[in-house]
Motif scaffolding. Structure first.
Motif, mmCIF file in Angstrom:
data_model
loop_
_atom_site.group_PDB
_atom_site.id
_atom_site.type_symbol
_atom_site.label_atom_id
_atom_site.label_comp_id
_atom_site.label_asym_id
_atom_site.label_seq_id
_atom_site.Cartn_x
_atom_site.Cartn_y
_atom_site.Cartn_z
ATOM 1 N N GLU A 123 -20.280 -54.049 36.069
ATOM 2 C CA GLU A 123 -21.452 -54.808 36.466
ATOM 3 C C GLU A 123 -22.519 -54.706 35.370
ATOM 4 O OE1 GLU A 123 -22.053 -56.700 39.126
ATOM 5 O OE2 GLU A 123 -19.975 -56.419 39.797
ATOM 6 N N PRO A 124 -23.213 -55.803 35.068
ATOM 7 C CA PRO A 124 -24.307 -55.699 34.096
ATOM 8 C C PRO A 124 -25.405 -54.795 34.640
ATOM 9 C CG PRO A 124 -24.337 -57.836 35.188
ATOM 10 C CD PRO A 124 -23.056 -57.161 35.599
ATOM 11 N N GLU A 125 -26.092 -54.073 33.770
ATOM 12 C CA GLU A 125 -27.136 -53.161 34.224
ATOM 13 C C GLU A 125 -28.147 -52.903 33.118
ATOM 14 O OE1 GLU A 125 -25.747 -49.096 34.917
ATOM 15 O OE2 GLU A 125 -23.965 -49.523 33.706
ATOM 16 N N TYR A 126 -29.315 -52.451 33.539
ATOM 17 C CA TYR A 126 -30.351 -52.034 32.607
ATOM 18 C C TYR A 126 -30.291 -50.513 32.555
ATOM 19 C CZ TYR A 126 -35.005 -51.651 30.441
ATOM 20 O OH TYR A 126 -36.057 -51.380 29.594
ATOM 21 N N ALA A 127 -29.854 -49.965 31.425
ATOM 22 C CA ALA A 127 -29.621 -48.518 31.343
ATOM 23 C C ALA A 127 -29.762 -48.075 29.898
ATOM 24 C CB ALA A 127 -28.231 -48.175 31.872
ATOM 25 N N GLN A 128 -29.627 -46.752 29.676
ATOM 26 C CA GLN A 128 -29.749 -46.250 28.319
ATOM 27 C C GLN A 128 -28.540 -46.665 27.492
ATOM 28 O OE1 GLN A 128 -30.084 -42.181 29.887
ATOM 29 N NE2 GLN A 128 -28.488 -41.599 28.412
ATOM 30 N N PHE A 129 -28.760 -46.840 26.203
ATOM 31 C CA PHE A 129 -27.767 -47.441 25.323
ATOM 32 C C PHE A 129 -26.423 -46.725 25.355
ATOM 33 C CE2 PHE A 129 -25.648 -47.884 21.220
ATOM 34 C CZ PHE A 129 -25.579 -49.269 21.103
ATOM 35 N N ASN A 130 -26.408 -45.401 25.379
ATOM 36 C CA ASN A 130 -25.124 -44.704 25.266
ATOM 37 C C ASN A 130 -24.256 -44.846 26.509
ATOM 38 O OD1 ASN A 130 -26.628 -42.826 26.876
ATOM 39 N ND2 ASN A 130 -25.308 -41.164 26.167
ATOM 40 N N TRP A 131 -24.829 -45.344 27.606
ATOM 41 C CA TRP A 131 -24.009 -45.590 28.785
ATOM 42 C C TRP A 131 -23.000 -46.710 28.546
ATOM 43 C CZ3 TRP A 131 -26.937 -45.125 34.102
ATOM 44 C CH2 TRP A 131 -27.439 -43.824 34.222
ATOM 45 N N ALA A 132 -23.305 -47.605 27.625
ATOM 46 C CA ALA A 132 -22.388 -48.710 27.337
ATOM 47 C C ALA A 132 -21.039 -48.176 26.870
ATOM 48 C CB ALA A 132 -22.992 -49.638 26.289
ATOM 49 N N PHE A 133 -21.067 -47.200 25.982
ATOM 50 C CA PHE A 133 -19.820 -46.607 25.478
ATOM 51 C C PHE A 133 -19.075 -45.916 26.611
ATOM 52 C CE2 PHE A 133 -17.082 -43.672 23.252
ATOM 53 C CZ PHE A 133 -16.703 -44.353 22.100
ATOM 54 N N GLU A 134 -19.820 -45.229 27.477
ATOM 55 C CA GLU A 134 -19.193 -44.543 28.605
ATOM 56 C C GLU A 134 -18.577 -45.536 29.584
ATOM 57 O OE1 GLU A 134 -20.354 -41.229 32.055
ATOM 58 O OE2 GLU A 134 -21.814 -41.849 30.546
ATOM 59 N N ARG A 135 -19.233 -46.682 29.770
ATOM 60 C CA ARG A 135 -18.728 -47.678 30.710
ATOM 61 C C ARG A 135 -17.474 -48.372 30.186
ATOM 62 N NH1 ARG A 135 -22.081 -45.323 33.258
ATOM 63 N NH2 ARG A 135 -23.789 -46.191 34.510
ATOM 64 N N GLY A 136 -17.514 -48.810 28.932
ATOM 65 C CA GLY A 136 -16.418 -49.643 28.437
ATOM 66 C C GLY A 136 -16.002 -49.384 27.015
ATOM 67 N N GLY A 137 -16.261 -48.170 26.507
ATOM 68 C CA GLY A 137 -15.810 -47.812 25.173
ATOM 69 C C GLY A 137 -16.553 -48.546 24.066
ATOM 70 N N ALA A 138 -15.934 -48.562 22.893
ATOM 71 C CA ALA A 138 -16.586 -49.132 21.710
ATOM 72 C C ALA A 138 -16.925 -50.602 21.901
ATOM 73 C CB ALA A 138 -15.691 -48.948 20.488
ATOM 74 N N ALA A 139 -16.049 -51.359 22.570
ATOM 75 C CA ALA A 139 -16.292 -52.795 22.745
ATOM 76 C C ALA A 139 -17.573 -53.047 23.522
ATOM 77 C CB ALA A 139 -15.104 -53.455 23.457
ATOM 78 N N CYS A 140 -17.814 -52.251 24.559
ATOM 79 C CA CYS A 140 -19.023 -52.430 25.369
ATOM 80 C C CYS A 140 -20.265 -52.031 24.570
ATOM 81 C CB CYS A 140 -18.926 -51.606 26.654
ATOM 82 S SG CYS A 140 -20.148 -52.066 27.906
ATOM 83 N N ALA A 141 -20.168 -50.983 23.756
ATOM 84 C CA ALA A 141 -21.290 -50.590 22.901
ATOM 85 C C ALA A 141 -21.595 -51.698 21.893
ATOM 86 C CB ALA A 141 -20.977 -49.282 22.182
ATOM 87 N N ILE A 142 -20.550 -52.304 21.341
ATOM 88 C CA ILE A 142 -20.740 -53.399 20.388
ATOM 89 C C ILE A 142 -21.400 -54.593 21.063
ATOM 90 C CG2 ILE A 142 -19.501 -55.128 19.002
ATOM 91 C CD1 ILE A 142 -17.444 -52.869 18.412
ATOM 92 N N ARG A 143 -20.892 -54.980 22.236
ATOM 93 C CA ARG A 143 -21.462 -56.117 22.950
ATOM 94 C C ARG A 143 -22.923 -55.851 23.331
ATOM 95 N NH1 ARG A 143 -21.689 -59.830 24.002
ATOM 96 N NH2 ARG A 143 -21.002 -60.502 26.067
ATOM 97 N N THR A 144 -23.228 -54.605 23.699
ATOM 98 C CA THR A 144 -24.606 -54.253 24.053
ATOM 99 C C THR A 144 -25.516 -54.363 22.841
ATOM 100 O OG1 THR A 144 -23.849 -52.781 25.823
ATOM 101 C CG2 THR A 144 -26.091 -52.447 25.008
ATOM 102 N N PHE A 145 -25.042 -53.858 21.702
ATOM 103 C CA PHE A 145 -25.846 -53.958 20.482
ATOM 104 C C PHE A 145 -26.042 -55.418 20.088
ATOM 105 C CE2 PHE A 145 -26.344 -54.286 15.900
ATOM 106 C CZ PHE A 145 -27.444 -53.465 15.701
ATOM 107 N N GLU A 146 -24.993 -56.211 20.211
ATOM 108 C CA GLU A 146 -25.111 -57.629 19.863
ATOM 109 C C GLU A 146 -26.079 -58.357 20.786
ATOM 110 O OE1 GLU A 146 -20.779 -58.560 17.756
ATOM 111 O OE2 GLU A 146 -21.048 -58.993 19.896
ATOM 112 N N GLU A 147 -26.060 -58.020 22.084
ATOM 113 C CA GLU A 147 -26.996 -58.623 23.032
ATOM 114 C C GLU A 147 -28.430 -58.232 22.687
ATOM 115 O OE1 GLU A 147 -26.662 -60.380 26.181
ATOM 116 O OE2 GLU A 147 -24.613 -60.902 25.591
ATOM 117 N N LEU A 148 -28.614 -56.988 22.275
ATOM 118 C CA LEU A 148 -29.940 -56.491 21.925
ATOM 119 C C LEU A 148 -30.477 -57.139 20.663
ATOM 120 C CD1 LEU A 148 -32.254 -54.318 22.232
ATOM 121 C CD2 LEU A 148 -30.798 -52.814 20.827
ATOM 122 N N SER A 149 -29.620 -57.302 19.672
ATOM 123 C CA SER A 149 -30.060 -57.662 18.320
ATOM 124 C C SER A 149 -29.771 -59.090 17.891
ATOM 125 C CB SER A 149 -29.408 -56.718 17.310
ATOM 126 O OG SER A 149 -27.992 -56.909 17.301
#
Length: 338
Positions: A123-149
């Motif tokens: 589920e999409p959520e507003y949370a601290q950045f490192n939770w993205a990696f915990e939720r869905g690994g590197a791909a989720c961290a990448i997608r989060t960074f791309e959404e941010l930047s």
């Protein structure tokens, strides 16, 4: 002179890894094959990113490279994977500029719905950045960074923290200055204030410690990690490690055994190509910066981006232009001051 070299090598952190990889290539075909085989391919992340290709930003400047580098403590936590360290390496298309941008793990961001290994989505959520990696690994961290930047990430590398200890031990330890007594809660390793020689386990406390250290902030830890990189690279340089193949191989083995990469960077030859590109960047043209952040008013101990400054930073990265100088201290090799 030592101070000058240390500062210069902090700006060239990516080239140290590249130089090690170049030396591995020269060491012979068998060593090359063994070391290249150590690197794990992040196929799950590749599949997840391919599935979301239509949602990802478009690269605006052909030839520019953006590599997201993450440190994972999956071995340390046992129950989940987390990333306490994330940096974007940007190489300009003309290879005349480079930038290292650290992203605070406690930065509050919008994490998108990420594709999970089983095929379902989080589920999409507003949370601290490192939770993205915990939720869905590197791909989720990448997608989060791309959404941010809005910055397209071309490649990614993940180094696990167990491997970090092995790398430090393979180097024979590292000399650092500990600014105050440090100890991870419930941990047995204690670092006392002053200059000292750290082994792998001690170095991990130095780069990861937060609770009870200074103001306990992630921003302060990021600065300590930069300091550690500077000390390691200065030590490698002064010891002439790159000129001693027999001493170099254990370090390379530790590095590659701890590395996971996308299918575009999962071999020594591909990593060498990245390092070769980074080597073209002139001395003094690398910016090292932490994403501008301030304390979040609604979430204790968390951060939010400084909007105008991050907008400037991301626009420069997207357009492959020079980073705004007011966001970092440019290094002039003719001057001993940052």
């Amino acid at each position: 002179m030592r101070k000058l070299l240390a500062r210069r090598w902090m700006r060239w952190s990516t080239l140290a890894a590249g130089a090690l990889l170049v030396a591995a290539v020269c060491a012979g075909g068998l060593a090359y094959a063994l070391l290249s085989g150590n690197i794990r391919t992040d196929s799950a992340a590749d599949r997840a990113l391919d599935a979301d290709h239509g949602k990802r930003p478009v690269a605006l400047r052909p030839g520019a490279q953006n590599i997201l580098v993450m440190g994972s403590d999956i071995e340390a936590t046992k129950d989940s994977q987390r990333s306490d360290t994330t940096m974007l390496l940007h190489l300009s298309a003309d290879r005349k500029r480079a930038a290292l941008v650290s992203v605070p793990r406690d930065l509050m961001v919008d994490i998108p719905a990420c594709r999970l290994p089983g095929g379902e989505r989080s589920e999409p959520e507003y949370a601290q950045f490192n939770w993205a990696f915990e939720r869905g690994g590197a791909a989720c961290a990448i997608r989060t960074f791309e959404e941010l930047s809005g910055v397209r990430v071309d490649h990614h590398l993940v180094l696990d923290f167990t491997g970090f200890q092995k790398v430090v031990n393979a180097l024979g330890g590292v000399d650092v200055t500990v600014h105050e007594r440090m100890r991870v809660p419930h941990g047995k390793v204690v670092l006392h204030k002053g200059e000292q020689h750290l082994d792998g386990a001690q170095a991990l406390v130095f780069v990861r410690g937060r609770t009870g250290v200074g103001d306990g902030s992630d921003l302060q830890r990021i600065e300590r990690q930069k300091e550690f990189v500077r000390d390691v690279l200065a030590q490698v340089r002064e010891a002439g490690l790159l000129d001693h193949t027999t001493r170099l191989y254990p370090v390379l083995h530790a590095v590659t055994s701890s590395l996971t990469a996308d299918k575009g960077l999962d071999s020594l030859s591909e990593l060498y190509g990245l390092a070769e590109g980074a080597a073209k960047v002139p001395a003094g043209r690398t910016a090292v910066i932490t994403l501008p952040s301030v304390e979040h008013p609604d979430y204790w101990g968390r951060y939010m981006p400084v909007e105008d400054q991050t907008d400037e930073l991301f626009e420069a990265l997207r357009r492959d232009g020079p980073l705004p100088k007011r966001l970092y201290n440019a290094y002039d090799p003719a001057n001993d001051e940052l």
